[in-house]
Design an enzyme around this catalytic site. Structure first.
Site, PDB file in Angstrom:
ATOM      1  N   ASP A  14      -4.245   0.400 -10.021  1.00  0.00           N
ATOM      2  CA  ASP A  14      -5.631  -0.017 -10.251  1.00  0.00           C
ATOM      3  C   ASP A  14      -5.881  -0.409 -11.698  1.00  0.00           C
ATOM      4  O   ASP A  14      -6.488  -1.435 -11.993  1.00  0.00           O
ATOM      5  CB  ASP A  14      -6.600   1.114  -9.867  1.00  0.00           C
ATOM      6  CG  ASP A  14      -6.502   1.465  -8.397  1.00  0.00           C
ATOM      7  OD1 ASP A  14      -5.823   0.731  -7.655  1.00  0.00           O
ATOM      8  OD2 ASP A  14      -7.099   2.478  -7.995  1.00  0.00           O
ATOM      9  N   SER A  18     -13.680   2.810 -10.409  1.00  0.00           N
ATOM     10  CA  SER A  18     -13.300   3.817 -11.414  1.00  0.00           C
ATOM     11  C   SER A  18     -12.376   3.195 -12.464  1.00  0.00           C
ATOM     12  O   SER A  18     -12.574   3.389 -13.660  1.00  0.00           O
ATOM     13  CB  SER A  18     -12.655   5.038 -10.753  1.00  0.00           C
ATOM     14  OG  SER A  18     -11.525   4.677  -9.996  1.00  0.00           O
ATOM     15  N   THR A  73       2.903   2.076  -2.101  1.00  0.00           N
ATOM     16  CA  THR A  73       4.227   1.785  -2.666  1.00  0.00           C
ATOM     17  C   THR A  73       4.263   2.124  -4.152  1.00  0.00           C
ATOM     18  O   THR A  73       5.335   2.336  -4.707  1.00  0.00           O
ATOM     19  CB  THR A  73       4.575   0.295  -2.486  1.00  0.00           C
ATOM     20  OG1 THR A  73       3.420  -0.483  -2.831  1.00  0.00           O
ATOM     21  CG2 THR A  73       4.976  -0.001  -1.060  1.00  0.00           C
ATOM     22  N   GLU A  82       0.837  -1.209   0.000  1.00  0.00           N
ATOM     23  CA  GLU A  82       0.000   0.000   0.000  1.00  0.00           C
ATOM     24  C   GLU A  82       0.864   1.249   0.000  1.00  0.00           C
ATOM     25  O   GLU A  82       1.821   1.353   0.766  1.00  0.00           O
ATOM     26  CB  GLU A  82      -0.908  -0.033   1.240  1.00  0.00           C
ATOM     27  CG  GLU A  82      -2.332   0.344   0.960  1.00  0.00           C
ATOM     28  CD  GLU A  82      -3.018  -0.573  -0.052  1.00  0.00           C
ATOM     29  OE1 GLU A  82      -3.195  -0.125  -1.207  1.00  0.00           O
ATOM     30  OE2 GLU A  82      -3.383  -1.700   0.290  1.00  0.00           O
ATOM     31  N   SER A 102     -25.279   4.693 -18.041  1.00  0.00           N
ATOM     32  CA  SER A 102     -24.922   3.730 -16.995  1.00  0.00           C
ATOM     33  C   SER A 102     -26.122   3.459 -16.116  1.00  0.00           C
ATOM     34  O   SER A 102     -26.852   4.384 -15.750  1.00  0.00           O
ATOM     35  CB  SER A 102     -23.785   4.269 -16.123  1.00  0.00           C
ATOM     36  OG  SER A 102     -23.627   3.439 -14.988  1.00  0.00           O
ATOM     37  N   ALA A 110     -15.861   2.079  -2.605  1.00  0.00           N
ATOM     38  CA  ALA A 110     -15.505   1.203  -1.476  1.00  0.00           C
ATOM     39  C   ALA A 110     -14.024   0.857  -1.494  1.00  0.00           C
ATOM     40  O   ALA A 110     -13.559   0.018  -0.738  1.00  0.00           O
ATOM     41  CB  ALA A 110     -16.341  -0.074  -1.524  1.00  0.00           C
ATOM     42  N   GLU A 132      -7.928   9.178 -15.709  1.00  0.00           N
ATOM     43  CA  GLU A 132      -8.314   9.478 -14.319  1.00  0.00           C
ATOM     44  C   GLU A 132      -7.488  10.639 -13.756  1.00  0.00           C
ATOM     45  O   GLU A 132      -8.019  11.537 -13.116  1.00  0.00           O
ATOM     46  CB  GLU A 132      -8.168   8.222 -13.442  1.00  0.00           C
ATOM     47  CG  GLU A 132      -8.652   8.445 -12.017  1.00  0.00           C
ATOM     48  CD  GLU A 132      -9.226   7.203 -11.353  1.00  0.00           C
ATOM     49  OE1 GLU A 132      -9.469   6.192 -12.041  1.00  0.00           O
ATOM     50  OE2 GLU A 132      -9.441   7.251 -10.130  1.00  0.00           O
ATOM     51  N   LEU A 190     -12.553  -0.516  -4.047  1.00  0.00           N
ATOM     52  CA  LEU A 190     -12.366  -1.716  -4.883  1.00  0.00           C
ATOM     53  C   LEU A 190     -12.140  -1.319  -6.344  1.00  0.00           C
ATOM     54  O   LEU A 190     -12.140  -2.149  -7.228  1.00  0.00           O
ATOM     55  CB  LEU A 190     -13.563  -2.660  -4.740  1.00  0.00           C
ATOM     56  CG  LEU A 190     -13.786  -3.157  -3.308  1.00  0.00           C
ATOM     57  CD1 LEU A 190     -15.043  -4.021  -3.218  1.00  0.00           C
ATOM     58  CD2 LEU A 190     -12.576  -3.946  -2.794  1.00  0.00           C
TER      59      LEU A 190
HETATM   60  P1  ADP Z   1     -13.542   3.442  -6.309  1.00  0.00           P
HETATM   61  O1  ADP Z   1     -12.715   3.478  -7.557  1.00  0.00           O
HETATM   62  O2  ADP Z   1     -12.769   3.019  -5.122  1.00  0.00           O
HETATM   63  O3  ADP Z   1     -14.801   2.677  -6.440  1.00  0.00           O
HETATM   64  P2  ADP Z   1     -13.694   6.236  -6.902  1.00  0.00           P
HETATM   65  O4  ADP Z   1     -14.177   7.407  -6.136  1.00  0.00           O
HETATM   66  O5  ADP Z   1     -12.326   6.245  -7.433  1.00  0.00           O
HETATM   67  O6  ADP Z   1     -13.962   4.943  -6.006  1.00  0.00           O
HETATM   68  O7  ADP Z   1     -14.648   6.017  -8.170  1.00  0.00           O
HETATM   69  C1  ADP Z   1     -16.034   5.978  -8.015  1.00  0.00           C
HETATM   70  C2  ADP Z   1     -16.674   6.817  -9.104  1.00  0.00           C
HETATM   71  O8  ADP Z   1     -16.477   6.201 -10.382  1.00  0.00           O
HETATM   72  C3  ADP Z   1     -18.183   6.915  -8.969  1.00  0.00           C
HETATM   73  O9  ADP Z   1     -18.546   7.966  -8.117  1.00  0.00           O
HETATM   74  C4  ADP Z   1     -18.622   7.184 -10.408  1.00  0.00           C
HETATM   75  O10 ADP Z   1     -18.437   8.540 -10.743  1.00  0.00           O
HETATM   76  C5  ADP Z   1     -17.608   6.383 -11.198  1.00  0.00           C
HETATM   77  N1  ADP Z   1     -18.132   5.046 -11.538  1.00  0.00           N
HETATM   78  C6  ADP Z   1     -17.605   3.861 -11.202  1.00  0.00           C
HETATM   79  N2  ADP Z   1     -18.319   2.836 -11.713  1.00  0.00           N
HETATM   80  C7  ADP Z   1     -19.348   3.391 -12.393  1.00  0.00           C
HETATM   81  C8  ADP Z   1     -20.441   2.880 -13.156  1.00  0.00           C
HETATM   82  N3  ADP Z   1     -20.636   1.565 -13.315  1.00  0.00           N
HETATM   83  N4  ADP Z   1     -21.293   3.770 -13.708  1.00  0.00           N
HETATM   84  C9  ADP Z   1     -21.104   5.088 -13.559  1.00  0.00           C
HETATM   85  N5  ADP Z   1     -20.097   5.614 -12.869  1.00  0.00           N
HETATM   86  C10 ADP Z   1     -19.221   4.806 -12.282  1.00  0.00           C
HETATM   87 MG    MG Z   2     -11.032   4.702  -7.882  1.00  0.00          MG
END
Ligand code: ADP
Ligand code: MG
Length: 382
Positions: free
Chosen positions: A173, A129, A37, A35, A68, A124, A161, A126
């Site tokens: 990621d 994004s 790293t 983590e 979506s 979460a 990103e 995971l």
């Molecule tokens: P993580 O990547 O840990 O889940 P992030 O804050 O980096 O959290 O990314 C989450 C964001 O990515 C969401 O708020 C949304 O904007 C976008 N996102 C992720 N998956 C989807 C999806 N299936 N449809 C629309 N937006 C998504």
């Molecule tokens: Mg993310």
């Protein structure tokens, strides 16, 4: 609920009035160990989740439309003129960012319609994004016959990103989402941009990987992430090194640092790199249980030296260990997100239950434990 591929394809047909040309998917990920790293040119060891984001896609004359199931409503539409960072907002920025990144790097993504469905929990830790970016990128690459080699794809998604959405994530990621294979964890050497598949099949050894979403509200993340990165850069600079990866003798390095906070940040990164390599050696030797203490030591280092844990994740780790886990740690950038615990298969239910009870006792939001296995990387699925 039906599978993501079917949901994405059905949504495509409903929105755009014709079947998609195909369906592509990319997974979320869990970082087994390593983590903070990645941006220190170090080592990480993620594996892909079976939970994926699917993109049903078809070519369009020009411009892009994206829908979506998370957002609902009408598809978001954008054209070449809308591709400056900031022009497309919210969730669709991740999609526009991929188109933007491809074009900026000399590729010509085709105009396309996209419909997205996902089983990856968002926010979460995971990496929903990266799953979204990598699914879109894989779809556009195939739809337009762009011929982008697999090894070049993660950086293109990361740029979307970093520079379009504006989130300063490392390369882990997207590399995990693109390059992981089922039954394996992925050793990523972030300094050399090299990957190695490492066999990791806990179920075959009577073990289970439990993921516990701490559900801690994490607002601090981006500011704290930036300060940790700065501290690491300051540590490397004070040692006259290009990055903390190059620290050889840890004790000698620590003796040369007079800032107490930077000293601890450096100790986390250097020892964490050592733990990743030790975990890889254990997995290669077929000794999965031996990674347990490394996971737990990683958590202690994040709690004490890197200071990125919160009460919910510390509680989940401590409770899982008391309930018999071989090892447990927070996974992801910190200040919330998920905890992983390596447990005997038969104990997964009891460990999850123990954490649930302890959370209730402390008045935390109910956690969401689930067992997972290492899944496949981004690919065409329909
Ligand atoms: P993580 O990547 O840990 O889940 P992030 O804050 O980096 O959290 O990314 C989450 C964001 O990515 C969401 O708020 C949304 O904007 C976008 N996102 C992720 N998956 C989807 C999806 N299936 N449809 C629309 N937006 C998504
Ligand atoms: Mg993310």
């Amino acid at each position: 609920m039906t599978g993501v591929a079917e949901r994405a394809a059905a949504a495509f047909a409903e929105r755009y009035g014709e079947p998609p040309a195909g369906v592509w998917a990319a997974p979320g990920r869990v970082n087994l160990i390593g983590e903070h790293t990645d941006y220190n040119n170090g080592f990480v060891l993620p594996f892909a989740l079976p939970a994926r984001t699917a993109v049903a896609a078809g070519r369009a004359g020009e411009g892009w439309a994206a829908w979506s199931e998370h957002a609902g409503g009408e598809p978001v539409r954008f054209g070449v003129d809308d591709l400056t960072p900031g022009a497309v907002q919210e969730w669709a920025a991740y999609v526009a960012g991929v188109v933007w990144s491809l074009r900026k790097n000399g590729h010509r993504p085709p105009g396309a319609r996209l419909a997205i469905a996902s089983d990856v929990p968002t926010g979460a830790g995971l990496s929903s994004s990266a799953a979204l970016e990598c699914a879109v990128l894989t779809a556009l690459n195939d739809l337009g016959d762009l011929g982008i080699p697999e090894a070049a794809r993660p950086a293109l998604a990361q740029r979307a990103e970093n520079d379009y959405v504006g989130v300063p994530c490392g390369i882990m990621d997207q590399t995990a989402s693109v390059r992981c294979r089922s039954g394996h964890a992925l050793l990523i050497d972030c300094g050399r941009d090299e990957v190695e598949q490492v066999p990791f099949d806990p179920a075959a050894e009577g073990l289970a990987m439990l993921v516990i979403d701490s559900r801690a509200p994490h607002q601090l993340v981006s500011g704290e992430y930036a300060t940790r990165r700065k501290a690491c850069e300051a540590g490397a600079a004070a040692l006259g090194l290009p990055s903390l990866r190059e620290v050889g003798d840890l004790d000698a390095a620590l003796a040369r640092l007079d800032d107490e906070v930077i000293r601890r940040r450096v100790r986390h990164v250097v020892t964490e790199n050592q733990r990743v390599l030790a975990a890889v050696a254990a997995l290669r030797a077929g000794r999965i249980r031996a990674i347990g203490p490394l996971l737990t030591a990683s958590h202690a280092s994040m709690r004490e030296d890197f200071e990125i844990t919160v009460p919910e994740v510390d509680t989940a780790v401590e409770t899982a260990l008391v309930a018999g886990a071989h090892g447990a740690r927070m996974t992801g950038g910190g200040f919330g997100g998920c905890v992983i615990a390596l447990v005997e298969s038969g104990a997964a239910g009891a460990v999850g239950e123990a954490v649930r009870e302890e959370f209730a006792r402390r008045g935390f939001r109910p956690p969401a434990p689930f067992v997972t296995v290492p899944g496949a990387g981004a690919e065409r699925i329909g």
